[in-house]
Design a protein around this motif. Structure first.
Motif, PDB file in Angstrom:
ATOM      1  N   GLY A  79       0.803  -1.206   0.000  1.00 31.18           N
ATOM      2  CA  GLY A  79       0.000   0.000   0.000  1.00 31.18           C
ATOM      3  C   GLY A  79       0.836   1.255   0.000  1.00 31.18           C
ATOM      4  N   ASN A  80       0.276   2.319   0.611  1.00 34.35           N
ATOM      5  CA  ASN A  80       0.865   3.648   0.542  1.00 34.35           C
ATOM      6  C   ASN A  80       2.165   3.729   1.329  1.00 34.35           C
ATOM      7  OD1 ASN A  80      -1.367   4.502  -0.950  1.00 34.35           O
ATOM      8  ND2 ASN A  80      -2.533   4.948   0.908  1.00 34.35           N
ATOM      9  N   ASP A  81       2.902   4.814   1.034  1.00 35.62           N
ATOM     10  CA  ASP A  81       4.111   5.080   1.796  1.00 35.62           C
ATOM     11  C   ASP A  81       3.752   5.252   3.268  1.00 35.62           C
ATOM     12  OD1 ASP A  81       5.102   5.203  -0.724  1.00 35.62           O
ATOM     13  OD2 ASP A  81       5.428   7.366  -0.734  1.00 35.62           O
ATOM     14  N   MET A  82       4.698   4.938   4.129  1.00 31.92           N
ATOM     15  CA  MET A  82       4.477   5.136   5.556  1.00 31.92           C
ATOM     16  C   MET A  82       5.682   5.841   6.146  1.00 31.92           C
ATOM     17  SD  MET A  82       3.564   2.489   8.648  1.00 31.92           S
ATOM     18  CE  MET A  82       1.795   2.661   8.423  1.00 31.92           C
ATOM     19  N   GLU A  83       5.451   6.912   6.841  1.00 30.08           N
ATOM     20  CA  GLU A  83       6.516   7.587   7.565  1.00 30.08           C
ATOM     21  C   GLU A  83       6.786   6.805   8.850  1.00 30.08           C
ATOM     22  OE1 GLU A  83       7.699  11.910   9.506  1.00 30.08           O
ATOM     23  OE2 GLU A  83       5.690  11.595   8.653  1.00 30.08           O
ATOM     24  N   LEU A  84       8.017   6.405   9.024  1.00 27.05           N
ATOM     25  CA  LEU A  84       8.379   5.601  10.188  1.00 27.05           C
ATOM     26  C   LEU A  84       8.853   6.516  11.314  1.00 27.05           C
ATOM     27  CD1 LEU A  84      10.212   2.659   8.391  1.00 27.05           C
ATOM     28  CD2 LEU A  84       7.786   2.880   8.980  1.00 27.05           C
ATOM     29  N   LYS A  85       8.019   6.647  12.325  1.00 25.62           N
ATOM     30  CA  LYS A  85       8.314   7.544  13.435  1.00 25.62           C
ATOM     31  C   LYS A  85       8.877   6.806  14.645  1.00 25.62           C
ATOM     32  CE  LYS A  85       4.712  10.914  12.230  1.00 25.62           C
ATOM     33  NZ  LYS A  85       3.505  11.624  12.719  1.00 25.62           N
ATOM     34  N   VAL A  86       8.482   5.549  14.835  1.00 23.30           N
ATOM     35  CA  VAL A  86       8.866   4.830  16.055  1.00 23.30           C
ATOM     36  C   VAL A  86       9.526   3.489  15.737  1.00 23.30           C
ATOM     37  CG1 VAL A  86       7.177   5.952  17.538  1.00 23.30           C
ATOM     38  CG2 VAL A  86       6.514   3.906  16.262  1.00 23.30           C
ATOM     39  N   THR A  87       9.915   3.304  14.504  1.00 20.45           N
ATOM     40  CA  THR A  87      10.645   2.106  14.092  1.00 20.45           C
ATOM     41  C   THR A  87      11.670   2.501  13.041  1.00 20.45           C
ATOM     42  OG1 THR A  87       9.003   1.630  12.379  1.00 20.45           O
ATOM     43  CG2 THR A  87       8.717   0.496  14.503  1.00 20.45           C
ATOM     44  N   GLN A  88      12.620   1.615  12.799  1.00 15.41           N
ATOM     45  CA  GLN A  88      13.592   1.781  11.723  1.00 15.41           C
ATOM     46  C   GLN A  88      13.881   0.413  11.126  1.00 15.41           C
ATOM     47  OE1 GLN A  88      16.850   3.471  13.991  1.00 15.41           O
ATOM     48  NE2 GLN A  88      16.527   5.481  13.092  1.00 15.41           N
ATOM     49  N   TYR A  89      14.311   0.409   9.872  1.00 14.79           N
ATOM     50  CA  TYR A  89      14.778  -0.863   9.314  1.00 14.79           C
ATOM     51  C   TYR A  89      15.780  -0.601   8.198  1.00 14.79           C
ATOM     52  CZ  TYR A  89      12.153  -0.735   4.870  1.00 14.79           C
ATOM     53  OH  TYR A  89      11.686  -0.414   3.622  1.00 14.79           O
ATOM     54  N   GLU A  90      16.599  -1.610   7.949  1.00 14.38           N
ATOM     55  CA  GLU A  90      17.538  -1.555   6.840  1.00 14.38           C
ATOM     56  C   GLU A  90      17.819  -2.975   6.376  1.00 14.38           C
ATOM     57  OE1 GLU A  90      21.573  -1.406   9.618  1.00 14.38           O
ATOM     58  OE2 GLU A  90      21.194   0.187   8.155  1.00 14.38           O
ATOM     59  N   ILE A  91      18.187  -3.121   5.124  1.00 21.19           N
ATOM     60  CA  ILE A  91      18.571  -4.417   4.573  1.00 21.19           C
ATOM     61  C   ILE A  91      20.017  -4.309   4.133  1.00 21.19           C
ATOM     62  CG2 ILE A  91      18.086  -6.213   2.869  1.00 21.19           C
ATOM     63  CD1 ILE A  91      15.281  -4.988   2.570  1.00 21.19           C
ATOM     64  N   GLY A  92      20.879  -5.151   4.700  1.00 22.50           N
ATOM     65  CA  GLY A  92      22.285  -5.118   4.357  1.00 22.50           C
ATOM     66  C   GLY A  92      22.593  -5.916   3.107  1.00 22.50           C
ATOM     67  N   ASP A  93      23.746  -5.663   2.546  1.00 20.02           N
ATOM     68  CA  ASP A  93      24.200  -6.432   1.379  1.00 20.02           C
ATOM     69  C   ASP A  93      24.403  -7.911   1.727  1.00 20.02           C
ATOM     70  OD1 ASP A  93      24.185  -4.112  -0.098  1.00 20.02           O
ATOM     71  OD2 ASP A  93      26.327  -3.709   0.204  1.00 20.02           O
ATOM     72  N   ASP A  94      24.462  -8.217   3.016  1.00 15.19           N
ATOM     73  CA  ASP A  94      24.665  -9.596   3.459  1.00 15.19           C
ATOM     74  C   ASP A  94      23.369 -10.390   3.549  1.00 15.19           C
ATOM     75  OD1 ASP A  94      23.488  -8.326   5.631  1.00 15.19           O
ATOM     76  OD2 ASP A  94      25.284  -8.401   6.878  1.00 15.19           O
ATOM     77  N   GLY A  95      22.238  -9.760   3.189  1.00 13.59           N
ATOM     78  CA  GLY A  95      20.951 -10.448   3.216  1.00 13.59           C
ATOM     79  C   GLY A  95      20.236 -10.392   4.553  1.00 13.59           C
ATOM     80  N   VAL A  96      20.791  -9.657   5.512  1.00 17.91           N
ATOM     81  CA  VAL A  96      20.178  -9.543   6.831  1.00 17.91           C
ATOM     82  C   VAL A  96      19.432  -8.216   6.941  1.00 17.91           C
ATOM     83  CG1 VAL A  96      20.574  -9.464   9.321  1.00 17.91           C
ATOM     84  CG2 VAL A  96      21.954 -10.979   7.880  1.00 17.91           C
TER      85      VAL A  96
END
Length: 312
Positions: free
Chosen positions: A11-28
């Motif tokens: 669905g729509n974009d979501m502004e993340l105010k209380v969480t964070q995430y990232e995907i590394g080149d290592d697949g994690v």
């Protein structure tokens, strides 16, 4: 790490105010609960963001393993105290308030039982690791228990807390904890609501291991990177469906027969050929991202398989 996640299948974009995430080149992929100064306490906003992130990661082939942790030195201290106090004022309908019809729906369509709150972790066909880096209480205990692997930092404090709030066991912990640690330990954890340390959680079998706080993140990431590099995504997805589906509805004999049927199907997949070749060549396997091919399981062998791109 992004504070705004863009577009995608959920669905729509979501502004993340209380969480964070990232995907590394290592697949994690690393997901952080983030409410600095408030113990990363759980709110309706955090629930919405967390589900949205997990739905995106479920469908992103670049994410092979998902690590869930807290920012700073705490995992999550449970529900925000203001949210708890809200239900003491007036005649608020708790069930209606947490129904979440408009929320993202990760892990759906794999098994009817997996479509429920937090159980949806079992429907995501990727290993999910709870990295309990500090205090873990209330709903955070339930979240961690629905992850596939749990590691805790030395000295981390855990509690279900509900007994001390005049509440019953929440989010299915009365069903899940006896299956993780046995009835004796589950009764202790749930009936007393006491605070216990990571080292005791390890003795109970609630966590897979405990690591020194100073090296905790590095150690967990090393485990996650190893899994991302060496485990077939197809195997991870199928094994999760076996593990949790059969926990609920299979007798041991049927589980044996179903595994034979599943092996017969998966031996025809390129991941099997690569695994055998790597074993023969004495090297690490190199599996492609999930979702490249569709695998159809024998009728009745498991709840329907869904690949990372949503195929059934």
């Amino acid at each position: 790490m992004p504070t705004v996640a863009m577009g995608g299948e959920e669905g729509n974009d979501m502004e993340l105010k209380v969480t964070q995430y990232e995907i590394g080149d290592d697949g994690v992929a690393v997901v952080r609960l983030r409410r600095p100064g408030r113990g990363n306490s759980w709110t309706a906003r955090m629930n919405a963001e967390y589900r949205w992130i997990m739905a995106r990661l479920e469908h992103d082939a670049a994410a092979r393993v998902i690590v869930v942790t807290g920012s700073g030195d705490q995992f999550c201290v449970g529900a925000d105290h203001k949210a708890l106090a809200h239900y003491t004022e007036g005649d608020h309908d708790y069930v209606a308030s947490v129904r979440g019809a408009e929320l993202a729906k990760p892990g759906q369509g794999v098994h009817p039982e997996f479509d429920h709150d937090l159980v949806w972790h079992w429907g995501i066909g990727k290993p999910i690791v709870a990295a309990i880096n500090g205090a873990c209480a209330g709903i955070a205990m339930a979240l961690a228990c629905f992850c596939d692997l749990r590691y805790a930092a030395s000295g981390a404090k855990l509690t279900t807390a509900t007994a001390r709030l005049g509440l019953p066991a929440e989010y299915g912990l009365s069903w899940l904890l006896p299956r993780l640690v046995g009835v004796t330990h589950a009764a202790d954890i749930l009936l007393t609501g006491r605070i216990f340390r990571a080292e005791e959680a390890l003795r109970m079998g609630l966590v897979n291991d405990v690591f020194p706080r100073e090296s905790f993140n590095d150690t967990v990431m090393r485990i996650a990177r190893s899994a991302a590099a060496e485990i077939s995504p197809l195997s991870a997805a199928a094994t999760k469906r076996q593990l949790y589906g059969e926990l609920m509805e299979r007798g041991i004999g049927r589980a044996v027969d179903a595994s034979k049927e599943l092996i017969g199907v998966m031996m025809k997949h390129p991941d099997y050929r690569e695994g055998v070749a790597a074993l023969r060549d004495r090297r690490a396997p190199s599996f492609p991202p999930a979702g490249h091919e569709r695998v159809v399981l024998p009728a009745g062998s498991l709840p329907p398989y869904r690949s990372a791109d949503g195929d059934r």
